[in-house]
Design an enzyme around this catalytic site. Sequence first.
Site, PDB file in Angstrom:
ATOM      1  N   CYS A  50       0.816  -1.210   0.000  1.00 24.44           N
ATOM      2  CA  CYS A  50       0.000   0.000   0.000  1.00 24.44           C
ATOM      3  C   CYS A  50       0.852   1.263   0.000  1.00 24.44           C
ATOM      4  O   CYS A  50       0.393   2.327  -0.405  1.00 24.44           O
ATOM      5  CB  CYS A  50      -0.946   0.009   1.201  1.00 24.44           C
ATOM      6  SG  CYS A  50      -0.108  -0.063   2.798  1.00 24.44           S
ATOM      7  N   ARG A  52       4.225   1.360  -1.347  1.00 25.69           N
ATOM      8  CA  ARG A  52       5.293   1.405  -2.352  1.00 25.69           C
ATOM      9  C   ARG A  52       5.068   0.375  -3.447  1.00 25.69           C
ATOM     10  O   ARG A  52       4.439  -0.675  -3.223  1.00 25.69           O
ATOM     11  CB  ARG A  52       6.662   1.179  -1.704  1.00 25.69           C
ATOM     12  CG  ARG A  52       6.907  -0.234  -1.212  1.00 25.69           C
ATOM     13  CD  ARG A  52       8.283  -0.371  -0.571  1.00 25.69           C
ATOM     14  NE  ARG A  52       8.383   0.425   0.631  1.00 25.69           N
ATOM     15  CZ  ARG A  52       9.236   1.451   0.789  1.00 25.69           C
ATOM     16  NH1 ARG A  52      10.091   1.757  -0.176  1.00 25.69           N
ATOM     17  NH2 ARG A  52       9.265   2.135   1.911  1.00 25.69           N
ATOM     18  N   SER A 107      10.167   2.720   5.774  1.00 25.66           N
ATOM     19  CA  SER A 107       8.717   2.597   5.903  1.00 25.66           C
ATOM     20  C   SER A 107       8.101   3.862   6.485  1.00 25.66           C
ATOM     21  O   SER A 107       8.771   4.653   7.149  1.00 25.66           O
ATOM     22  CB  SER A 107       8.358   1.412   6.805  1.00 25.66           C
ATOM     23  OG  SER A 107       8.801   0.203   6.242  1.00 25.66           O
ATOM     24  N   GLN A 114       6.140  -5.784   9.053  1.00 24.12           N
ATOM     25  CA  GLN A 114       5.397  -6.429   7.961  1.00 24.12           C
ATOM     26  C   GLN A 114       6.155  -6.409   6.640  1.00 24.12           C
ATOM     27  O   GLN A 114       6.028  -7.322   5.823  1.00 24.12           O
ATOM     28  CB  GLN A 114       4.033  -5.754   7.764  1.00 24.12           C
ATOM     29  CG  GLN A 114       3.047  -5.989   8.876  1.00 24.12           C
ATOM     30  CD  GLN A 114       3.294  -5.068  10.062  1.00 24.12           C
ATOM     31  OE1 GLN A 114       3.976  -4.057   9.943  1.00 24.12           O
ATOM     32  NE2 GLN A 114       2.747  -5.422  11.200  1.00 24.12           N
ATOM     33  N   GLN A 118       6.570  -9.057   3.361  1.00 22.01           N
ATOM     34  CA  GLN A 118       6.156  -8.674   2.009  1.00 22.01           C
ATOM     35  C   GLN A 118       7.311  -8.817   1.025  1.00 22.01           C
ATOM     36  O   GLN A 118       7.115  -9.222  -0.127  1.00 22.01           O
ATOM     37  CB  GLN A 118       5.619  -7.241   2.028  1.00 22.01           C
ATOM     38  CG  GLN A 118       4.310  -7.117   2.793  1.00 22.01           C
ATOM     39  CD  GLN A 118       3.960  -5.676   3.150  1.00 22.01           C
ATOM     40  OE1 GLN A 118       4.830  -4.806   3.259  1.00 22.01           O
ATOM     41  NE2 GLN A 118       2.683  -5.411   3.350  1.00 22.01           N
ATOM     42  N   THR A 191      -2.336  -6.880   7.690  1.00 18.63           N
ATOM     43  CA  THR A 191      -2.609  -5.594   8.342  1.00 18.63           C
ATOM     44  C   THR A 191      -3.881  -5.656   9.174  1.00 18.63           C
ATOM     45  O   THR A 191      -3.921  -5.189  10.316  1.00 18.63           O
ATOM     46  CB  THR A 191      -2.716  -4.473   7.292  1.00 18.63           C
ATOM     47  OG1 THR A 191      -1.484  -4.378   6.571  1.00 18.63           O
ATOM     48  CG2 THR A 191      -2.995  -3.135   7.953  1.00 18.63           C
ATOM     49  N   ILE A 192      -4.947  -6.234   8.604  1.00 18.63           N
ATOM     50  CA  ILE A 192      -6.206  -6.350   9.341  1.00 18.63           C
ATOM     51  C   ILE A 192      -6.032  -7.261  10.560  1.00 18.63           C
ATOM     52  O   ILE A 192      -6.635  -7.035  11.617  1.00 18.63           O
ATOM     53  CB  ILE A 192      -7.329  -6.868   8.419  1.00 18.63           C
ATOM     54  CG1 ILE A 192      -7.731  -5.778   7.419  1.00 18.63           C
ATOM     55  CG2 ILE A 192      -8.537  -7.315   9.224  1.00 18.63           C
ATOM     56  CD1 ILE A 192      -8.325  -4.532   8.046  1.00 18.63           C
TER      57      ILE A 192
END
Length: 425
Positions: A50, A52, A107, A114, A118, A191-192
């Site tokens: 979300c 980059r 970040s 996270q 990723q 993330t959620i």
Amino acid sequence: MAFLALGINHKTASVDVRERVAFTPEQLVEALQQLCLRTESREAAILSTCNRSELYLEQDSLTADAVLAWLADYHQLSLEELRACAYVHQDDSAVRHMMRVASGLDSMVLGEPQILGQMKSAYAVAREAGTVGPLLGRLFQATFSTAKLVRTDTAIGENPVSVAFAAVSLAKQIFSDLHRSQALLIGAGETITLVARHLHEQGVKRIVVANRTLERASQLAEQFGAHAVLLAEIPHELVNSDIVISSTASQLPILGKGAVESALRLRKHKPIFMVDIAVPRDIEPEVGELDDVYLYSVDDLHEVIAENLKSRQGAAQAAEELVAAGADDFMLRLRELAAVDVLKAYRQQAERLRDEELAKAQRLLANGNSADEVLALLARGLTNKLLHAPSVQLKKLSADGRIDALAVAQELFALDEGTTDKPPQ
């Protein structure tokens, strides 16, 4: 060999641009293969989150313009618009950039964990697509090792600061008592999951997880005593939701202005706090125009995140030093690997010459020559053959004015200038 890291992120591009440059998981394999075909890239990987979208490449020569042109064409963007917010890192700088990204130093939330997962997913997809070879593969492994070292040797990741944490912190500012609030979480990704954990720890009254597949929503809901529903049930759940946080990979908005208006009427205009973490956005921007709705995007979380980062700033310098050392060590090892093929060829040549001289010596012994004579001939013949090619090349380079080559030869053969014969005056 040349490494290239090219992309956009939250510091260089707005969320509107980032969502147009983002790659969906379904696009990645095809995009990677097309990228290698359309540019001079021999190896490639794509990281798209979300915050980059970055391309990591290994090429014979650096061709950033061709890669930018491909990226603009793939997403049907203006090349000028993309060039205005894109950054390019080459070779050593590209290596260091990848390590900084994986360590959370680049970040929005300093040190967030996270991004390493990723990055590992990006590597796995590139392997699946067949676009990662030995060089980019080594770089990814070195990147993962450095990021792990940053995690274990610094305090950069000790405090629970993340986009998810920032969203929940903002909710606490709007609702003084989260124990009486209900939350609707849209999506079931990493993330959620973090959002759900933070809300659960804050004692939120009820949590509902809405997802495209009920099975995935149920798996997440079970961890926190939440309720799982399908996306189609969002309008019904919205009526009872004080907090709505969304993060999916949908290419189209999931929540529109009309659905929120209807929910507000039934709620008698009791406020709803919304955070849209997704890129592309899950919630139509027009929702933010409604009274009694507090809508925030990932870019709006900057202020909250900055407040929560103070404890990590001291660890950042130590992390940067580990990244610099990791990048230097990787490039040193890579340069050492570059000599392997030359050394292998040189050894094969020397062994061939040795075998030729040995066979000749064995024939002389079979013909009755004395052992002392044969050994002397073997030593002289092998010495002459080993020195022949270097001698010819050094004379040629010297005649061409390549004095630098003579200095390299002096170092290569570990010759002591004080003991070598000087040329006649």
